[in-house]
Design a protein around this motif. Sequence first.
Motif, mmCIF file in Angstrom:
data_model
loop_
_atom_site.group_PDB
_atom_site.id
_atom_site.type_symbol
_atom_site.label_atom_id
_atom_site.label_comp_id
_atom_site.label_asym_id
_atom_site.label_seq_id
_atom_site.Cartn_x
_atom_site.Cartn_y
_atom_site.Cartn_z
ATOM 1 N N LEU A 1 13.996 -26.731 -3.226
ATOM 2 C CA LEU A 1 13.357 -27.707 -4.116
ATOM 3 C C LEU A 1 13.360 -27.197 -5.541
ATOM 4 C CD1 LEU A 1 11.437 -30.208 -4.612
ATOM 5 C CD2 LEU A 1 9.548 -28.647 -4.072
ATOM 6 N N ARG A 2 13.749 -28.078 -6.464
ATOM 7 C CA ARG A 2 13.625 -27.799 -7.893
ATOM 8 C C ARG A 2 12.694 -28.813 -8.528
ATOM 9 N NH1 ARG A 2 19.687 -26.502 -10.399
ATOM 10 N NH2 ARG A 2 19.717 -24.274 -9.863
ATOM 11 N N LEU A 3 11.802 -28.344 -9.361
ATOM 12 C CA LEU A 3 10.965 -29.207 -10.186
ATOM 13 C C LEU A 3 11.505 -29.149 -11.607
ATOM 14 C CD1 LEU A 3 7.418 -28.216 -8.841
ATOM 15 C CD2 LEU A 3 8.957 -30.002 -8.027
ATOM 16 N N LEU A 4 11.813 -30.334 -12.164
ATOM 17 C CA LEU A 4 12.430 -30.423 -13.483
ATOM 18 C C LEU A 4 11.583 -31.298 -14.394
ATOM 19 C CD1 LEU A 4 14.881 -31.180 -11.112
ATOM 20 C CD2 LEU A 4 16.204 -30.264 -13.012
ATOM 21 N N ASP A 5 11.755 -31.130 -15.702
ATOM 22 C CA ASP A 5 11.090 -32.028 -16.630
ATOM 23 C C ASP A 5 12.016 -33.193 -16.951
ATOM 24 O OD1 ASP A 5 12.948 -31.111 -18.492
ATOM 25 O OD2 ASP A 5 11.527 -29.842 -19.569
ATOM 26 N N SER A 6 11.577 -34.072 -17.844
ATOM 27 C CA SER A 6 12.346 -35.286 -18.131
ATOM 28 C C SER A 6 13.691 -34.985 -18.789
ATOM 29 C CB SER A 6 11.529 -36.218 -19.030
ATOM 30 O OG SER A 6 11.156 -35.547 -20.229
ATOM 31 N N ALA A 7 13.828 -33.790 -19.381
ATOM 32 C CA ALA A 7 15.103 -33.381 -19.982
ATOM 33 C C ALA A 7 15.989 -32.653 -18.975
ATOM 34 C CB ALA A 7 14.847 -32.499 -21.193
ATOM 35 N N ASP B 1 7.711 -36.292 -14.567
ATOM 36 C CA ASP B 1 7.666 -37.081 -15.789
ATOM 37 C C ASP B 1 6.616 -38.179 -15.597
ATOM 38 O OD1 ASP B 1 8.057 -38.556 -18.053
ATOM 39 O OD2 ASP B 1 10.145 -39.107 -17.623
ATOM 40 N N GLN B 2 5.596 -38.171 -16.459
ATOM 41 C CA GLN B 2 4.526 -39.144 -16.270
ATOM 42 C C GLN B 2 4.989 -40.582 -16.445
ATOM 43 O OE1 GLN B 2 4.636 -36.917 -18.700
ATOM 44 N NE2 GLN B 2 3.984 -37.749 -20.678
#
Length: 517
Positions: free
Chosen positions: A76-82, A213-214
């Motif tokens: 699993l990877r958690l990424l931000d919106s970029a 990303d909210q």
Amino acid sequence: MNVRHVAVVVIGAGPTGTTAAALLARYGVDCLVLDRWTQVYPQPRAVHLDDEVFRIIARLGVAESFAAISRPALGLRLLDSAMTVLAEFVRDTALSRNGFPQANMFDQPEFEQLLRTNLARHPGAELRGNVEVTDICGGIVGPVRVTYADRTDGTEHVVEADYVLGCDGANSVTRRHIGSTMHDLGFAQRWLVVDIATDADLGQWEGVHQVCDQRRAATYMRIGETRYRWEFQLLDSETAGDYATLAALLPLLRPWLGPISAEALTLVRVTEYTFRAQLADRWRRGRVFLLGDAAHLTPPFIGQGMGAGVRDAMNLAWKLAAVLDGTLGPEVLDTYEAERKPHARTMIRLALGVGRCMTSGGRLGGLIRRLTLPALHRIPGVGAKVLDGESPALRRSSLVHRSRRRRELAGRLCPNPVVATTGSRLDSLLGDGFAVVTTEMPDRTQVALIEQRGAVLHRASPDSELGRWLREGRAAAVLVRPDRTVMSTSRRLSAVCDSLTRSVVPRPSGAETRTRR
């Protein structure tokens, strides 16, 4: 009307119901499985199961068949919106302590067909599709009466069962009939689910991507050689109808597609799901039980929804079989909800924690993600499942003799290593019943006692994987239940033998008592 009798009626032929029926059939328990549909639901829903659930599937005899239709994932990877990686939790695609890859992606219709084909091999298990259960009555003291209608010709049928298992999903008829209520745990989100087929190589990391990303949280995963799944949180103003075509979907998919054109993609399905977190207030009334989504709904953020139902089936099936053949008293069935409900609640809360990290809004949500995700391994409970892949231990019950000692093995799964002297995995040597695993050399009295109780004795070398596991758990011997959960432990084999004497340990039908080293 002629009323047929069967030991167990299973309502619902999804993964939970077919697993429960197949496990019961292995113990010689006759089952009638009733389902609303004739064939498996053709669209994928669940796409992941872990090594612990794979281990249960292997107990059905279909490990190789499932491996052929599944794909190990890297984690699993958690990424931000970029698309910047915030945290990564790697899963070993080699074989884990349970004997299987830690994360496995699959197409649910293929998996369900595999389970149904396997069920058909058991002469004591009958699957009747295209029927509607209309009434469930009795079961408080005596048998349960189940009334169902054949949807083809409208004829009504009544069957009498010793027990009924409600594996009939989130809209469970069984749950309504026993007066159980789903309690909302404070989470409901609308998501767009997209399935794409393509021969093109997307060139992505071969694990699950969770975009935190909210505004537009998202999930991406590869579920087969040519199959991909995306999930996108819908805005309040949006519906699945807004994304019914590839052209409408492309702006959402583009971060993973690179230069790949729409012509290379086939849209298999686009639909809307509401992800919920719910737990039934009670899982049983008399001889009627709830399993799977009928008892609990888990948001998909850690891929444990379907697996929780399979765990329910494994926990209950061996107990039910032992009660039916008279080797355990009916009071042991009380341990089903006592053990599984807290476990399910813990997994739901863990999924909620990951989901809220993904979707929390505003500046506060962004701050939480920046501070929390890199240190996720320090959050209690997260390390065991999200990082290490091990599910929480079962709580203390009459069949789990836990202490408060650190590294306590009771309530956890016994490992499933390859035993060097045989070349087989431990599960295949232990069979379907109880077992004593020890590094001590048993004397004749202890061997005779274990044989008398119908358990299997396995002596592990102190320097083997099992020996090291026992030593790390400060134990020389453990009593292992049929579901491979450790029931009790001790630093002395004699104490485990004493525990075996005090316990009513069932001998499965057709099992052979044997000593393995």
